[in-house]
Design a protein around this motif. Structure first.
Motif, PDB file in Angstrom:
ATOM      1  N   SER A  94       8.297 -37.517 -28.204  1.00 43.80           N
ATOM      2  CA  SER A  94       6.872 -37.857 -28.137  1.00 43.80           C
ATOM      3  C   SER A  94       6.043 -37.050 -29.126  1.00 43.80           C
ATOM      4  O   SER A  94       4.844 -37.279 -29.267  1.00 43.80           O
ATOM      5  CB  SER A  94       6.339 -37.618 -26.725  1.00 43.80           C
ATOM      6  N   ARG A  95       6.674 -36.078 -29.792  1.00 42.67           N
ATOM      7  CA  ARG A  95       5.990 -35.194 -30.745  1.00 42.67           C
ATOM      8  C   ARG A  95       4.801 -34.503 -30.091  1.00 42.67           C
ATOM      9  O   ARG A  95       3.758 -34.313 -30.701  1.00 42.67           O
ATOM     10  CB  ARG A  95       5.567 -35.981 -31.979  1.00 42.67           C
ATOM     11  N   GLY A  96       4.985 -34.166 -28.827  1.00 39.91           N
ATOM     12  CA  GLY A  96       3.938 -33.434 -28.132  1.00 39.91           C
ATOM     13  C   GLY A  96       2.836 -34.283 -27.554  1.00 39.91           C
ATOM     14  O   GLY A  96       1.891 -33.750 -26.965  1.00 39.91           O
ATOM     15  N   ALA A  97       2.920 -35.607 -27.693  1.00 42.54           N
ATOM     16  CA  ALA A  97       1.871 -36.469 -27.158  1.00 42.54           C
ATOM     17  C   ALA A  97       1.874 -36.467 -25.641  1.00 42.54           C
ATOM     18  O   ALA A  97       0.830 -36.623 -25.010  1.00 42.54           O
ATOM     19  CB  ALA A  97       2.044 -37.887 -27.684  1.00 42.54           C
ATOM     20  N   TRP A  98       3.029 -36.283 -25.044  1.00 46.03           N
ATOM     21  CA  TRP A  98       3.139 -36.169 -23.593  1.00 46.03           C
ATOM     22  C   TRP A  98       3.299 -34.704 -23.238  1.00 46.03           C
ATOM     23  O   TRP A  98       4.060 -33.977 -23.869  1.00 46.03           O
ATOM     24  CB  TRP A  98       4.336 -36.954 -23.076  1.00 46.03           C
ATOM     25  N   GLU A  99       2.602 -34.285 -22.224  1.00 51.31           N
ATOM     26  CA  GLU A  99       2.698 -32.889 -21.804  1.00 51.31           C
ATOM     27  C   GLU A  99       3.957 -32.695 -20.964  1.00 51.31           C
ATOM     28  O   GLU A  99       3.983 -32.994 -19.773  1.00 51.31           O
ATOM     29  CB  GLU A  99       1.446 -32.474 -21.026  1.00 51.31           C
ATOM     30  N   SER A 100       5.013 -32.224 -21.603  1.00 53.28           N
ATOM     31  CA  SER A 100       6.278 -31.975 -20.922  1.00 53.28           C
ATOM     32  C   SER A 100       6.293 -30.566 -20.359  1.00 53.28           C
ATOM     33  O   SER A 100       5.458 -29.726 -20.697  1.00 53.28           O
ATOM     34  CB  SER A 100       7.451 -32.167 -21.893  1.00 53.28           C
ATOM     35  N   GLY A 101       7.262 -30.302 -19.483  1.00 52.65           N
ATOM     36  CA  GLY A 101       7.355 -29.002 -18.856  1.00 52.65           C
ATOM     37  C   GLY A 101       8.002 -27.965 -19.751  1.00 52.65           C
ATOM     38  O   GLY A 101       8.437 -28.242 -20.879  1.00 52.65           O
TER      39      GLY A 101
END
Length: 321
Positions: free
Chosen positions: A26-33
């Motif tokens: 997502s290249r950081g577009a989604w806030e992952s853990g």
């Protein structure tokens, strides 16, 4: 970096690998853990790099060298002491931003212009004409009287105003959480969505600039000040009363590249000063930050004032209690 990366991946649990895949794809577009990894160098690695440096070099900045070039983003638990275990650290490459220099020092975009005795070149509105700078216009608006420092009761730490040239678009957006995303396009995102703000007429310049906002920026209130992280694919330009060197006259405009963070406001430096009315200018609010998307302003540009920028954001800060 390949042997070191393979050695690191072998140390990650399946769920950690899945989080890493989500963040990278997502290249950081989604806030992952957080992606937790044991501290210490992977055995067999030919390059002894800290895990966060290794993954940031692989997926974001190939020229990265030292940990002090990085800053944990506000939503990374690793930046708040981890998960209670000093033996692990977060190595999610999209939980970091990059600093321009050690300690977060930034260089002014261009030399300051010659200044008149007012010492401020931020606002073009002369007091004699009856115009006020946008910050003070918002503060004095009958619908926004809650912004008065003495009457703030609802717990927000800032309010956001979105402008297109000299026209404010939409209502003020109050921020209660410690951080907020400001964006036009952000999948699975929440925050201040500029793409949903209607306007009767937009010039071609405004439409072009809005098309470059994309994921926008992350504003966060952290100990001592406010940080801005550029999530978009284009630079943002920032000005605030605390960005310049101590004792500087006028406002410094700073360029923040994609993937970089800057401390855009320092509460200690701002002190308890109130607004100032400057000769030949409108009032200057010492507790606000102005951010232009994609377009700079100042003596090195054809745009001398931020009101000439097609899309910009005004951050009206509440004084910390």
């Amino acid at each position: 970096l390949k042997p070191a990366a393979h050695a690191l991946f072998k140390k990650l649990k399946d769920e950690e690998l899945e989080l890493l895949v989500q963040a990278v794809e997502s290249r950081g577009a989604w806030e992952s853990g957080c992606v937790w990894v044991p501290r210490g160098e992977p055995r067999g690695a030919k390059q002894a790099l800290p895990p966060q440096i290794l993954l940031c070099r692989l997926y974001r900045w190939p020229d990265l060298r030292q940990p002090h070039e990085l800053k944990h983003l506000c939503y990374c638990a690793g930046g708040r002491g981890g998960c209670g275990d000093a033996a692990v650290l977060c190595c999610n490459p999209h939980h970091f931003s990059r600093l321009a220099a050690p300690g977060g020092a930034w260089t002014p975009l261009c030399p300051p212009p010659p200044l008149d005795p007012s010492g401020c070149v931020a606002w073009p509105y002369p007091c004699s004409s009856g115009w006020l700078c946008p910050a003070v216009t918002a503060l004095l608006s009958p619908t926004d009287t809650s912004l008065s420092w003495s009457t703030v009761k609802d717990g927000y730490w800032c309010k956001l105003a979105y402008w297109e040239h000299r026209t404010r678009v939409g209502r003020l957006y109050a921020v209660h959480e410690a951080s907020v995303n400001v964006f036009c396009e952000l999948p699975r995102g929440s925050g201040f969505c500029l793409g949903q703000l209607p306007a009767a007429h937009r010039s071609r310049a405004v439409r072009r600039a809005r098309g470059k906002i994309g994921r926008g920026l992350l504003l966060s209130r952290e100990p001592g000040g406010v940080w801005a992280y550029n999530r978009s694919e284009h630079p943002i330009f920032v000005s605030s009363p605390t960005l310049g060197p101590p004792g500087a006259r006028g406002l410094t405009v700073l360029k923040v590249l994609p993937g970089y963070s800057a401390k855009v406001f320092d509460y200690e430096r701002a002190g308890g000063a109130g607004g100032r009315r400057l000769p030949g200018e409108g009032p200057c609010d010492p507790h606000s930050v102005r951010i232009s998307f994609a377009k700079g302003w100042g003596p090195c540009y054809s745009r001398q004032f931020i009101t000439s920028c097609p899309c910009w954001l005004e951050v009206l800060l509440n004084r910390p209690r």
